[in-house]
Structures are given as C-alpha cells and as structure tokens.
Design an enzyme around this catalytic site. Structure first.
Site, PDB file in Angstrom:
ATOM      1  N   HIS A 268       0.862  -1.235  -0.195  1.00 54.75           N
ATOM      2  CA  HIS A 268       0.123   0.059  -0.035  1.00 54.75           C
ATOM      3  C   HIS A 268       1.121   1.256  -0.003  1.00 54.75           C
ATOM      4  O   HIS A 268       1.787   1.156   0.448  1.00 54.75           O
ATOM      5  CB  HIS A 268      -0.914   0.037   1.153  1.00 54.75           C
ATOM      6  CG  HIS A 268      -2.151   1.064   0.976  1.00 54.75           C
ATOM      7  ND1 HIS A 268      -1.870   2.450   1.585  1.00 54.75           N
ATOM      8  CD2 HIS A 268      -3.371   0.848   0.680  1.00 54.75           C
ATOM      9  CE1 HIS A 268      -2.862   3.143   1.495  1.00 54.75           C
ATOM     10  NE2 HIS A 268      -3.862   2.233   0.744  1.00 54.75           N
ATOM     11  N   GLU A 326      -7.758  -4.756  -0.377  1.00 60.46           N
ATOM     12  CA  GLU A 326      -8.318  -5.520  -1.544  1.00 60.46           C
ATOM     13  C   GLU A 326      -8.349  -6.963  -1.391  1.00 60.46           C
ATOM     14  O   GLU A 326      -9.250  -7.533  -1.922  1.00 60.46           O
ATOM     15  CB  GLU A 326      -7.426  -4.901  -2.833  1.00 60.46           C
ATOM     16  CG  GLU A 326      -7.515  -3.616  -3.304  1.00 60.46           C
ATOM     17  CD  GLU A 326      -6.880  -3.280  -4.544  1.00 60.46           C
ATOM     18  OE1 GLU A 326      -6.295  -4.105  -5.173  1.00 60.46           O
ATOM     19  OE2 GLU A 326      -6.984  -2.020  -4.809  1.00 60.46           O
TER      20      GLU A 326
END
Lengths: 389, 389
Positions: A268, A326
């Site tokens: 991320h 995700e």
C-alpha cells in the site's frame, strides 16, 4: 516560483474531523474511533450518524435515521428509464450508478446558501445508492428490479434487492463491516472531487455524481477482483497437481514476481507496517465463512496470504508488502455472494457515507478550492486566417 | 508541518499549454494567442481545434471538424425522458444539463488506458451540450425540442435550436466571440474538477459531468444577470425622472455603495488593471447592437459603465475596480436574445471546449491528483453500544 506540487501529494488544503490515515502506525481513525473498535460493532446507520454528527446516535436517533433511510429507497422515476437504456447498451455498472444517482436532482430548489447544510439530501443520496446499483445489476442480467423492503436495514436490504432473498444475518453483518471499513479514508480523489464541487456552493447531488465519476477510475476504485482470481487459480492448480495449496501458492508467487508481475492484494502506498482494514475484513471473513459454510475457501485464502507474505519478504526484502484492503475485500464480497463486477459499485455504496460527510464539512468550511498551474504553452501567436494557413 | 494551503490558492499542481491568465498585465492567452487576436476572428470550431491540437486547423481540417460536430448533435435517446421529467419538476437548467450530458455514457467501452486520448468523445460532448441546453429550455417553456440543422455552424445552430429561426449572422458572430472568450481561463474550479476525475483514469463523460456540477455553483458560474438588471433599473429610473442615464447611474452607484451593496460587473480577483475579456465582449456588443438595432441599450450600458468606473474610483480609491467579464457578458447574451436563466448554461456550452482540452492534457499527464488534509478530530474514542449511550 514555478515549483509544482505534482498531483498535490502531501499538500494540505483543509482541516477534517472525519478520518485519519496514519500510515506509519498502520492505524485508521474514523469519526474518532479506531477502525477496529468501530467497524465490527457498529451498524452502517450508526457510522453514517457518526460521520454527519461527530458522535454516535442514541437508540431513538438511530431508529429515526433507519426509518428515514428506509423511506427514501424507492428508485427515482427518471432513473428507471435511464437504467433500462444503459442496460440495453451494456454500459458498465459504475456509469449506470452515476447516471441513476444524477437523476435524483436537487433535493431542494436552490444551491445551498453559504455555510448551510441539508442533511436530508445526504440521507436521500445514501438511501438511493443501493437501489440504483441493485436495480441496474438486475436489468443487466435481464431481470426486473426488486422493490426495497422497508423492514430491513440498509445493508441487508441491499442484498435483498439483488436476489429477492432475505440475506443470512452473518452475510449482512459482513457487508456492514465492509461498508464501515471503507466508508472514509482521508482525502482520496473521489472525496476531494466532491469537496471541490461543493466549494463552488453547488449542490450535494452534483458533488456525489462527480465523486462516483472519480471512483470509477481504475487508479482509484481499485481492483479487488484479481486478488480473488489469484486464490482461485492457485486452488485450481492444487486440485490438478495434487500438491497442497501452500506449495502451489509458493510456485505461483515466485513465477509471477520473476516474470515481472505484481501480486495483487499486497502493498500500500501509505500503510507500510500494516493495512488496518485488511485485519478488520479478515476477521469479518472468518466469522462469516465459519457460519455460511464456505470456510474451506477462507482457509485456503489464509494459506495463500501467509505464503505470499513470506515469499514477498524473501524476494523483495525491505519493501514491507503487507496484505492490503483489496485482498480481504475480495474474499468478503465474494463470500456475501457478489460478482466481481459489483465490487467497485458496492465500494461506492459504502463510500457515499464519507462523501456526504465531506460535503457537509466543506459547506461549513465554505472556501472555494482553486489551485494553479504553470503555463508552458506559446505566447504572442499572430492570427492568420484559415485560407492562408 | 501542518501548514494549510486553504483553497489551494497559488499552489501549482501541473503544467498546461491551454491558457494563461496574467492578472498583473491584464492579459489572457488562449492556445498561444492573445485573446484579442483570437476571439473576434476565429469561429468556435477553430478554437476547439486549437485547444485540442495546439495549432489552428487548415481549411480541410476545419471543415472535417465542423462536419463531425454537426453529425453528433442529436439528443441522446435517454436524455429525452430525463429532460422531460426534469422539466415537469422545474429543475434548474444547469441540473438538467448535467443529467442530460450524463446519459451520453461512455463513448467507448473501457476507461482510457494510461496516456491514451479519444478526441472523438470530446467532439461528441461539445456537440451535445447546446442540444441538451436548448431542448431543456424549450421543454421548460412547454415547447417541443427542435432538431439540429446540420448545415449551420455550432453557434448558429445553438440559437436555431432555441427558437427555430435562423439567427442573424451578427448574433451568431457575437455568440462565437463570447464562446471563444470564455472557452478557457486557467485552473478554475470546474476545469480542476474535470482534471481530478480524469486523473483516476476515469472517462471523459464522468469528467465533464463533474465539471458541469462545479460550474453550477454560484461562486464559480458567476452571476451576469445582476449587471444587466442594474442597467435596466437605471434606464427605468431615468425614464421616470426625466434625468439622464448618467445622472441616474451616478445616484444608483452612490446609493448602492453607501448602503453597503456591491456593484455587479466590476472588479476581479485576478485582473487588477483590466479584464481583457470585458474589452473583447464590449467590442462584440458594439458590433452586434449596431447591426441588430438595439444600439441605444448598448450606449446606455456604456454610459453606466463610465459613470460606475468614475464613482468607484472616487468612493473606493486604489481598489482598481475595472469592468469585468460579467458586465459585457450580460449585454452580449441579452442582445443575442438569451434569457438570464440561460447565461450560465451558455457559459457551459462554451467552456466545455476548455474542459475537454484539459481532460486530454490530464490524460497525457497521467498523474493521480490527491491532496491531503489536516485531521483535527478526536482520536481513541471507546466503543459503547447504543443502549448504553
């Protein structure tokens, strides 16, 4: 003088009370609560009230909001025609969601006066998002839309409108945890879009329609589909080869990285030690799958995750590629029964809570947002008529 | 650390070749041309080509673009239903414009790949704006929309679709000069909205729909109506009192300023020495009114302007309140025959040229726009169930 803050990265343009993303600590605060305390415990209506009012509702306030939302769920009249034509053209779901919400039009007749807030419009927008998304999904599959059930809460009713069956309480709970987890996340591009539009004293429908358009972009709305594809592909390979899921996962991750590919669902931009949303959604997935009976998929996903983290650390040392939102988004939404094509629209159904709260905050701020650009084009060109060019 | 660039004022986030606003010099450059060289000479299609290609078209290219635009003017199918329902609800024209353009949907099936540009979508959007605006204006007045005339140029056809009469060439020319004048103006809020949405790799329809929503806001779309009201009111007073327009203008401006009011159409945030757009539109008004026969209104407006400038300099010395774009916008658009309610939608019909050019530029830039905010809310709140709050 001509320094350019490309993409405005790191440039603060306002203050907010809505959410705080602490990438260094791996913490997300929503309305003052650590994500871990809020998301698994609150119903979505409580989180909406929290973002709009900076405090959780009492029981009577909560029931009033639930009632208010349920009363505003019906598909707007013009939306039906728009969605049917969009379905005939097989337009993407995010486009249909944007068009359908756009037809709601103004809730009141006038652009908001400076500093004034109409929370009723926010309620109407949040209420309509699942109706439009579910109606369009059904039309796209040749099915008639299903009327909302006023006795169901927001999340449960969304699932009901998709297939006409009252959802398992644990599926509705998992969806609520997902909504709560993604409802707000600092100053992302769609939230910022809503604030820029609001800053001209335009109306909240214009702001949310712009935000849906921004979320549609693949750099923002994300791609949780591929993370799930990875798990399914590794399981299929294991079934064919007779090797364990862990062995196939090890091979798959190495092959992908060595051929220059990216492992979806890991790493991320901001969260370097952990993505707190992944933890919350991981627990939600575990709880749901243990009740709804697909716990084998959950266990296999956990194995894939562990192997991927280990191999990523080995092949990309120091990069700190941790499981991101995700990975478990895909697992949770699949477990709830949603198709991959509904992942981003369902993200929007949750995120509209944050968008509306940011619109209300921007209305109070009441400052036009207008940056600058460096002009690098020509100057002083002389006019020549077309026949002499 | 926590310095906040409120409203992002003065923060440069990108480079642009499209327009340059030089407030100190009172100059506006569009596509490399001084406004004064471009706006009165070019047809609107030439300016579109210039913004999209950074050069003026040759005759064959110009004809091809005119043909392409004319071929894409028909009202999108779903837009008809949406506009009729909006008219039944008497929604503002800007809302109907946003909804109607939204129904166009994607021009191609996929969000644009990184760095790729589909100018065809830009052509379709520019072509549809006058159709939607004119159709809705007629529906709002209980009239049926009028089909576009492919033999007319963009500006002339817009006027034709409003009342079914081929416009006077000088009216069409004045409208073109207006479009050219307002087609782009640096990094305003609607243009910025279009760029933020595009920066997520979303599609151009989403970007333009967001921009229309931003332009709708009264802090951005402007209010050219009141400037015209002022001229009419001063004329009416002069007719009643028998005094000259100059005498009544002097009284009106003094009364308004002494009672704390603002003289609309004068002063600009950026342009301190002159607003070059006012000069260009003033000349366009003079030319049009001298032919179309309302030159008395033009002369009276000139008188009001001169008096207002003189009294403003006397009562607010050093503030440099010069005639701005709104003063002559009102005069030009009124002279063309447009109602005040159509001023902002007509602004959008021109500005979409700039919006689409900025979308294409942002696609090439391909950098996500995402600023930051300072979190000033609570942290570490502890969860308490609803029945114990």
């Amino acid at each position: 003088m001509t320094e350019i803050a490309r993409g405005l990265e790191g440039v603060k343009f306002a203050q907010t009370r809505l959410s705080k993303v602490d990438g260094q600590a791996g913490q997300l605060t929503i309305g003052g609560y650590p994500l871990e305390a809020l998301a698994p415990n609150a119903c979505f209506e409580e989180v909406l009230f929290l973002l709009w009012n900076d405090r959780l509702p009492g029981s009577a306030e909560l029931n009033a909001l639930k009632h208010d939302l349920a009363a505003r769920r019906a598909l707007p009249m013009a939306a039906g025609a728009v969605l049917r034509e969009a379905a005939a053209r097989k337009l993407p779901i995010m486009d249909a969601l944007r068009m359908g919400i756009d037809t709601i039009g103004l809730c009141s007749d006038e652009p908001h006066p400076a500093g004034q807030v109409d929370v009723g419009c926010a309620v109407a927008l949040v209420a309509h998002m699942p109706t439009v998304a579910a109606a369009y999904w059904r039309l796209l599959h040749g099915l008639e839309p299903i009327d909302a059930r006023p006795d169901l809460d927001h999340a449960a009713n969304y699932l009901y409108m998709l297939d006409g069956r009252e959802p398992h309480p644990e599926a509705a709970r998992a969806l609520e945890t997902y909504f709560n987890t993604v409802v707000d996340h600092g100053m992302n591009a769609s939230t910022f879009t809503a604030r820029v539009i609001t800053s001209t004293r335009s109306d909240i429908v214009s702001a949310i329609v712009g935000a849906i358009g921004a979320l549609k972009g693949p750099l923002h709305g994300g791609a949780p589909g591929p993370a799930l594809d990875m798990v399914f592909e590794i399981r299929a390979r294991a079934a064919r080869s007779g090797d364990s899921v862990a062995q196939e996962a090890d091979r798959w991750v190495r092959e992908t990285i060595e051929s220059g590919g990216r492992i979806m669902g890991f790493g991320h931009r901001v969260y370097k030690v952990r993505d707190p949303r992944a933890d919350v959604l991981g627990l939600a997935a575990q709880r749901m799958f243990s009740v709804t009976g697909e716990s084998r998929l959950y266990e296999d996903a956990r194995v894939v995750e562990e192997v991927a983290l280990r191999v990523l650390e080995e092949l990309k040392p120091g990069r700190n590629l941790k499981t991101n939102v995700e990975f478990y988004t895909a697992l949770v939404l699949h477990g709830i029964g949603l198709e991959v094509a509904m992942f981003t629209p369902t993200f929007a159904v949750g995120r509209v809570g944050g968008w509306t709260a940011h619109v209300l905050e921007q209305v109070r701020d009441d400052r036009l947002i207008r940056p600058d650009a460096e002009y690098v084009g020509a100057t002083g060109r002389a006019w020549v008529p077309a026949d002499r060019r």
